[in-house]
Design an enzyme around this catalytic site. Structure first.
Site: not given
Ligand SMILES: [Zn+2]
Length: 999
Positions: A50, A126
């Protein structure tokens, strides 16, 4: 509404036209991919995907600066990407004015879901962000919630697939694995696109097809198509058919996800009782006991379904009210919740009874609650209780129906998504209301009591033969510090014994009487003869002042009450009131710190007026749908009231009695003290709160009005002191009544006069703020602090703070800022007249501060998150003070254990070296203006606007120059910003920090 599917690849979409707010749309792309898709060695990968797809999308960044907002989240079953955007751009560095943005938003979503680059560099970035997020999330509350889910869903895979994932896996998972997960699951037939907004259905549908048709179909989709889904008879056929598709892996078909098979409570009527689980941890603040039952989601598609739903709602409302009214004056219970609701993310319905208490009083607490639940189970509710709840849910739905045309797309898209997932028919509020009116006609007290039996059986009959089995019983228990022997003795057997203990006491309390009015017409007439109400001048010779630009009406009553009224059409048939007494914590007597805080809490818990019991007042306000809150800030004490317009007289009577005949309750006072004691435990055990408190102590130099309050301060306060301290501030002189909503102006003014005009005049003590408040100086010996808490989880938090001017530009640190009526850092007049003129405007400081907040936040985020990957999120915020000539700014750093010190250092450096650019300024101007335009569709925004318009302690706001706000905002120059920024900080010594670490 239009629903469709692209035949080629199975991509589904729903388009709904909703014109509010005008010129904007919401685009939600829901992927049926969640953490349950992960393998054992992939825990956390769905969430990383995501992040990587969303933040790595170049096409999404094209929308930056257009006033669009986007976000994403991952749960057990889904990953949702969300863009909220204007239809056309006003012009940014990347886009010319009038560019259509819907095609660009859809392009961005296509890139995210099906064409993501998934670069190694982005994955590494990330990975760090997710680790910071994990450190932020895993506070004790989260850990208690996950324990609950583990117990509730022990028969499923959910306890092993929390969306945040497994720390070790996140640290080491290979980028190829992340990409493989994406390619395995991000297919067009797993997608649902929701577009809600000011859009044309045909045009939007054509556009969706154009953008998403080229996405190649997945093997699953082709296989499904081949065997014509409808003919699917059993898994055998299914596998056989699919064997013709070598690429196909049936585990990838989300429709037959085999992993989550719930065991529901009513299927388990067995002769044994579930073992309660106990979760002990020294960082748990207070004891918490939860009992849950698990049921299948009941889709609402027919009238009969809806009737069942309404019955559940009524049981929840009746029991909820009854439990709350037991709790409030009852010291052992510090909180109690009863709920029955669907969980989208866990795909089941859960009935929950949750209790909080001080650790040693859990048995008393449980017996109070069980008595009440058994009363409801055996004897049912009373007709008066039921009538009240029916009136209240009808009023609620009537109000929703009246507001049907005003509901913003952002809200609608949420309920549409929920309805689709749970299988409910999505209904228009008007239609829903007419159905509801029809249904409640057919509901009797017996029906509701029968339904209560169903919902409550798992609690009331716990341990009996043939009773439904609770899905979970969990006690979260604080254990002694530093590995000492447990302080609370509680075992599974103890809990079972208490749950099965059924005393034969049938002494139930008398029913509470339903009140017709708070003030009878006779009593009101009597008040009129004692204190004849009258308007007086707002300014010499003007009794009623109406601002032509904004329509705001200002009035003043003979007892000193100031009234500001604004009619809006934001929320039909709704009125919001804020009754503001200037004062607050800053006006407390220094020798009685925390008295006002404690007093406000005591009133919230047990205050009443006249001869009414608190239960009578509660039942009355519940029936009338009056939402009431009492709160205190540094600068004021406020009653916030929200209710349907037809209750205006009731609201005024509520305020009238509050300010003329307030009654205190000793038991509630003691209970409020207990609550502060528990809060203190919570502060000392929470990394976030303990660090913040430590920082405040350094900055406020230990002034106990602003931190804690610690137990010894609370202990030393008695009811009379607290009463005096609070009531001293509740005077009529200076009290400001702000009213916003949908009403008839004349009727409102009359109701104000008739009721509030009769309150006996009470002068305010001078001065409003003690002189010494402004003498508070931070303690330079505590400029950089560090706190370490024991915990088995490695976590970290960082705070930076410093002094700022207040929202109108006044500052004790730099008293010359506004000395001569214009704004200047060093008290020197600016050379050119234009600059002088601009800086003289009362709104100048407000505009600069809002722009600075935006620019500094963006700068910090791009440095700490994008460039250095040190934090999950960060923001620069300025305090809201507008009366005290001082204020503060605050930065919260959510970072990992080993990065937090560096992150705090970098943030501090960033503040000192920040270089404001014309590009930053113009982008911030757009954001700030967009914020105001969006917010002004809310009554709460207008209440903030009105607050203080007639307040002597905010002279600038009194000038009422706010209508020119956008002009002032757009004229602010880069030099102005640089000048104002100097009042925030000039050197390292202006920045105070506190770092908290645990584990
Ligand atoms: Zn998150």
């Amino acid at each position: 509404m239009r629903k469709g599917q692209i035949a080629k690849n199975g991509f589904r979409y729903i388009i709904l036209n909703n014109p509010v707010p005008a010129g904007r749309f919401e685009a939600h792309l829901q992927m049926h991919v969640g953490s349950i898709e992960e393998g054992d060695d992939e825990q956390g990968v769905a969430h990383i995907v995501e992040h990587v797809t969303f933040l790595g999308s170049d096409k999404r960044s094209v929308l930056f600066g257009t006033g669009s907002e986007s976000n994403a989240y991952t749960d057990f079953h889904h990953t949702v990407y969300h863009i909220n955007c204007p239809l056309v751009s006003q012009g940014t560095t990347a886009l010319p004015p009038n560019t259509k943005l819907l095609p660009l938003a859809l392009d961005a979503l296509r890139e995210i879901a099906f064409e993501a680059k998934m670069l190694n560099s982005r994955i590494e970035k990330e990975r760090l962000a997710v680790l910071s997020e994990l450190s932020m999330m895993t506070n004790m509350e989260y850990r208690m919630t996950t324990q609950e889910i583990c117990e509730l869903h022990s028969e499923t895979i959910l306890p092993k697939r929390f969306p945040i994932g497994d720390e070790a896996t996140i640290r080491k998972v290979h980028p190829d694995k992340v990409r493989a997960f994406y390619h395995r699951f991000y297919h067009s037939d797993r997608a649902d696109l929701f577009i809600v907004g000011d859009v044309d259905l045909d045009e939007t549908e054509a556009l969706i097809k154009k953008v998403f048709e080229p996405v190649p179909p997945s093997p699953t989709y082709l296989a499904r198509q081949a065997m014509k889904v409808g003919a699917l008879a059993g898994l055998k056929d299914y596998n056989e058919t699919f064997s013709k598709f070598p690429e196909f892996d049936p585990r990838n078909d989300w429709r037959i996800r085999p992993q989550v098979k719930h065991r529901f409570s009513d299927e388990n009527r067995v002769n044994f009782s579930l073992d309660p689980a106990i979760f002990r941890h020294e960082m748990i603040p207070s004891l918490q006991l939860v009992m849950c039952a698990k049921l299948p989601v009941q889709p609402i598609q027919t009238k009969k379904d809806l009737r069942e739903f309404v019955l559940s709602r009524l049981v929840v409302a009746c029991l909820g009210w009854s439990l709350t009214s037991k709790v409030r004056p009852n010291p052992p219970l510090s909180g109690i919740e009863f709920d029955h609701s669907d969980s989208m993310s866990e795909s089941c319905a859960v009935t929950t009874l949750k209790l909080y208490s001080r650790p040693h009083e859990w048995q008393d607490m449980l017996s109070v609650a069980m008595k009440d639940v058994r009363r409801a189970y055996r004897r049912g509710f009373s007709q008066a209780e039921l009538d009240c709840m029916i009136t209240s849910i009808l009023a609620d739905s009537r109000q929703a129906a009246q507001q049907a045309g005003n509901i913003p797309s952002s809200e609608i898209v949420g309920s549409l998504l929920e309805a689709e997932l749970l299988g409910h028919t999505f209904m228009d509020f008007n239609y829903y209301h007419s159905l509801l009116e029809e249904i409640v006609e057919t509901i009797t007290l017996e029906d509701v009591n029968e339904h209560a039996k169903k919902l409550l059986e798992y609690i009331a009959e716990y341990g009996e033969d043939d009773a439904p089995l609770p899905a979970a019983i969990l006690a979260c228990v604080p254990s002694g510090p530093n590995g000492e022997k447990d302080v609370v003795e509680i075992s599974k057997e103890d809990i079972q014994r208490e749950l099965q203990h059924k005393p034969d006491d049938d002494e139930y309390e008398d029913e509470v009487e339903n009140l017709e009015h708070l003030v009878s017409p006779e009593a009101l007439a009597h008040m009129h003869t004692l204190n004849p109400p009258a308007w007086v001048d707002v300014e010499p010779g003007v009794q009623r002042k109406e601002d032509p630009k904004t329509g705001i009406v200002m009035r003043r009553l003979s007892n000193g009450i100031r009234v500001n009224i604004k009619k809006t059409l934001n929320s039909p048939n709704t009125v919001s009131i804020a009754a503001v007494s200037p004062g607050g914590l800053a006006r407390e007597t220094r020798t009685n710190p925390a008295a006002v805080k404690l007093g406000v809490q005591a009133i919230m818990q047990g205050g009443s007026f006249g001869n009414y019991s608190r239960e009578m007042v509660d039942l009355f306000s519940m029936r009338k749908l009056m939402n009431i809150n009492f709160g205190v800030t540094l600068e004021s004490i406020t009653w916030d009231l929200l209710a349907p317009t037809e209750t205006v007289d009731d609201l005024m009577q509520f305020l009238m009695l509050t300010y003329s005949d307030l009654r205190w309750n000793e038991k509630a006072f003691n209970s409020a003290k207990d609550l502060f004691q528990s809060n203190w435990d919570a502060v000392t055990k929470s990394l976030e709160m303990a660090s913040a408190d430590m920082l405040v102590r350094a900055v406020a130099n230990d002034d106990a009005r602003f931190w804690g309050p610690p137990p010894e301060v609370i202990e030393s306060l008695d009811l009379n002191t607290v009463k005096d301290e609070l009531e001293k501030q509740l005077c009529t002189d200076g009290l400001e009544i702000n009213i916003v909503g949908d009403f008839d102006m004349e009727e409102i003014e009359e109701s104000v006069l008739k009721h509030l005009g009769t309150i006996p005049k009470r002068d305010k003590p001078e001065p409003i703020y003690q002189q010494d408040i402004i003498d508070i100086k931070p303690d330079p010996t505590r400029q950089h602090q560090r706190i370490e808490l024991p915990d088995d989880q490695k976590r970290a938090i960082g705070y930076l703070t410093g002094v700022a001017p207040n929202r109108w530009g006044y500052s004790t640190e730099n008293p010359k800022c506004k000395e001569n009526g214009y704004w200047s850092y060093d008290g020197k007049v600016a050379k050119d007249e234009q600059t002088q003129e601009r800086r003289k405007h009362p709104m100048f400081a407000t505009a600069c501060i809002e722009l600075i907040e935006k620019m500094v936040s963006t700068e910090l985020y791009s440095l700490l998150r994008d460039s250095l990957s040190l934090v999950y999120h960060t923001k620069f915020e300025v305090g809201v003070n507008e009366r005290l000539p001082t204020n503060d700014w605050l930065i919260v750093i959510n970072s990992e254990h080993q990065n937090v010190d560096r992150a705090v250092n970098e943030a501090s450096k960033c503040l000192r070296n920040i270089r404001f650019t014309p590009h930053m300024l113009s982008s911030a101007k757009r954001s700030v203006q967009h914020f105001h335009e969006t917010e002004s569709a809310n009554d709460a925004y207008w209440l903030g606007y009105l607050r203080g318009m007639q307040d002597d302690t905010i002279p600038d706001k009194m000038e009422g120059a706010s209508a020119e706000y956008y002009d002032v905002l757009n004229q602010v120059s880069l030099d102005d910003i640089k000048e104002v920024w100097k009042t925030f900080l000039t050197s390292e010594k202006d920045v105070y920090t506190c770092v908290g670490v645990s584990g």
